[in-house]
Design an enzyme around this catalytic site. Structure first.
Site, PDB file in Angstrom:
ATOM      1  N   GLY A  45       0.831  -1.195   0.000  1.00 32.74           N
ATOM      2  CA  GLY A  45       0.000   0.000   0.000  1.00 32.74           C
ATOM      3  C   GLY A  45       0.866   1.245   0.000  1.00 32.74           C
ATOM      4  O   GLY A  45       2.030   1.206   0.414  1.00 32.74           O
ATOM      5  N   GLN A  50       3.217   9.957   1.005  1.00 32.54           N
ATOM      6  CA  GLN A  50       4.485   9.239   1.164  1.00 32.54           C
ATOM      7  C   GLN A  50       5.469   9.536   0.036  1.00 32.54           C
ATOM      8  O   GLN A  50       6.667   9.258   0.164  1.00 32.54           O
ATOM      9  CB  GLN A  50       4.239   7.722   1.253  1.00 32.54           C
ATOM     10  CG  GLN A  50       3.526   7.317   2.540  1.00 32.54           C
ATOM     11  CD  GLN A  50       3.332   5.819   2.608  1.00 32.54           C
ATOM     12  OE1 GLN A  50       2.374   5.290   2.089  1.00 32.54           O
ATOM     13  NE2 GLN A  50       4.264   5.122   3.231  1.00 32.54           N
ATOM     14  N   GLU A 144      -3.700   3.138   5.307  1.00 36.71           N
ATOM     15  CA  GLU A 144      -3.459   4.153   4.269  1.00 36.71           C
ATOM     16  C   GLU A 144      -4.283   5.413   4.517  1.00 36.71           C
ATOM     17  O   GLU A 144      -3.813   6.529   4.268  1.00 36.71           O
ATOM     18  CB  GLU A 144      -3.746   3.580   2.878  1.00 36.71           C
ATOM     19  CG  GLU A 144      -2.897   2.379   2.477  1.00 36.71           C
ATOM     20  CD  GLU A 144      -1.401   2.583   2.656  1.00 36.71           C
ATOM     21  OE1 GLU A 144      -0.923   3.722   2.562  1.00 36.71           O
ATOM     22  OE2 GLU A 144      -0.702   1.586   2.922  1.00 36.71           O
ATOM     23  N   HIS A 147      -2.612   7.801   6.760  1.00 44.43           N
ATOM     24  CA  HIS A 147      -1.615   8.648   6.099  1.00 44.43           C
ATOM     25  C   HIS A 147      -2.241   9.945   5.588  1.00 44.43           C
ATOM     26  O   HIS A 147      -1.629  11.014   5.654  1.00 44.43           O
ATOM     27  CB  HIS A 147      -0.988   7.916   4.896  1.00 44.43           C
ATOM     28  CG  HIS A 147       0.112   6.967   5.250  1.00 44.43           C
ATOM     29  ND1 HIS A 147       1.286   7.385   5.843  1.00 44.43           N
ATOM     30  CD2 HIS A 147       0.236   5.628   5.079  1.00 44.43           C
ATOM     31  CE1 HIS A 147       2.073   6.326   6.026  1.00 44.43           C
ATOM     32  NE2 HIS A 147       1.459   5.258   5.578  1.00 44.43           N
TER      33      HIS A 147
HETATM   34 CO    CO Z   1       2.191   3.320   5.567  1.00 42.42          CO
END
Ligand code: CO
Length: 178
Positions: A45, A50, A144, A147
């Site tokens: 993922g 990121q 995710e 994030h």
């Molecule tokens: Co992560």
């Protein structure tokens, strides 16, 4: 194109991601780059932030079990779940799973999450879709989605485990610096 993954404790990981408004070529290129980058690092993922893009975009690709040892084949692009502007509609139960993260490479620890989530999101063309899962995908979605809110899985550890992690991480950074 491969993008650089941002590693903890880089502050950019704490940014809040903004909703996607345009479902255009730029978004599609971003999604394609995210897939390429995630596969290159053997991830399952990846969230936009990121790679430094603070947009509500994430991808998940759970490897299929085959006899083949080729990673590309185990996570074919067509199996990639592309999730844009997600929101949780329903959540229930509890589950613990050992998680890892490409922004905290080499560290794995159990985290508590909801067992089941029902999530509404948009695909790369803006179509609204609903996904309902109570297995690994539910865990991955929650990881995710964290994030997108500027949160890492290590922030969900107990205080004791978190302290242990910080110690280990600092030691490791020092070793790398030599
Ligand atoms: Co992560």
């Amino acid at each position: 194109m491969l993008r650089e993954i941002i590693i903890y404790p880089d502050k950019r990981l704490k940014q809040l991601s903004k909703p996607v408004e345009k479902f255009d070529q730029e978004l599609h290129t971003l999604l394609d780059d995210m897939y390429e980058t995630m596969i290159a690092k053997n991830g399952v993922g990846l969230a936009g932030i990121q790679i430094g893009v603070a947009k509500q975009v994430l991808i998940i690709n759970i490897p299929i079990e085959t006899d083949s040892q080729e990673p590309q084949k185990q996570q074919p692009k067509e199996n990639t779940l592309e999730v844009i502007n997600p929101r949780i509609l329903e959540a229930e139960g509890k589950n613990r799973y050992q998680e890892g993260c490409l922004s905290v490479p080499g560290y794995f620890e159990e985290v508590e999450r909801y067992k089941r989530v029902k999530v509404e999101y948009q695909d790369r063309y803006g179509n609204i879709t609903i996904i309902d899962d109570d297995d690994f995908l539910a865990i991955a979605l929650q990881h995710e989605m964290d994030h997108l809110g500027g949160r890492l899985f290590i922030e969900r550890l107990s205080l004791l485990k978190r302290k242990k992690f910080e110690k280990e991480w600092k030691k490791r950074q020092k070793r790398k610096g030599k």
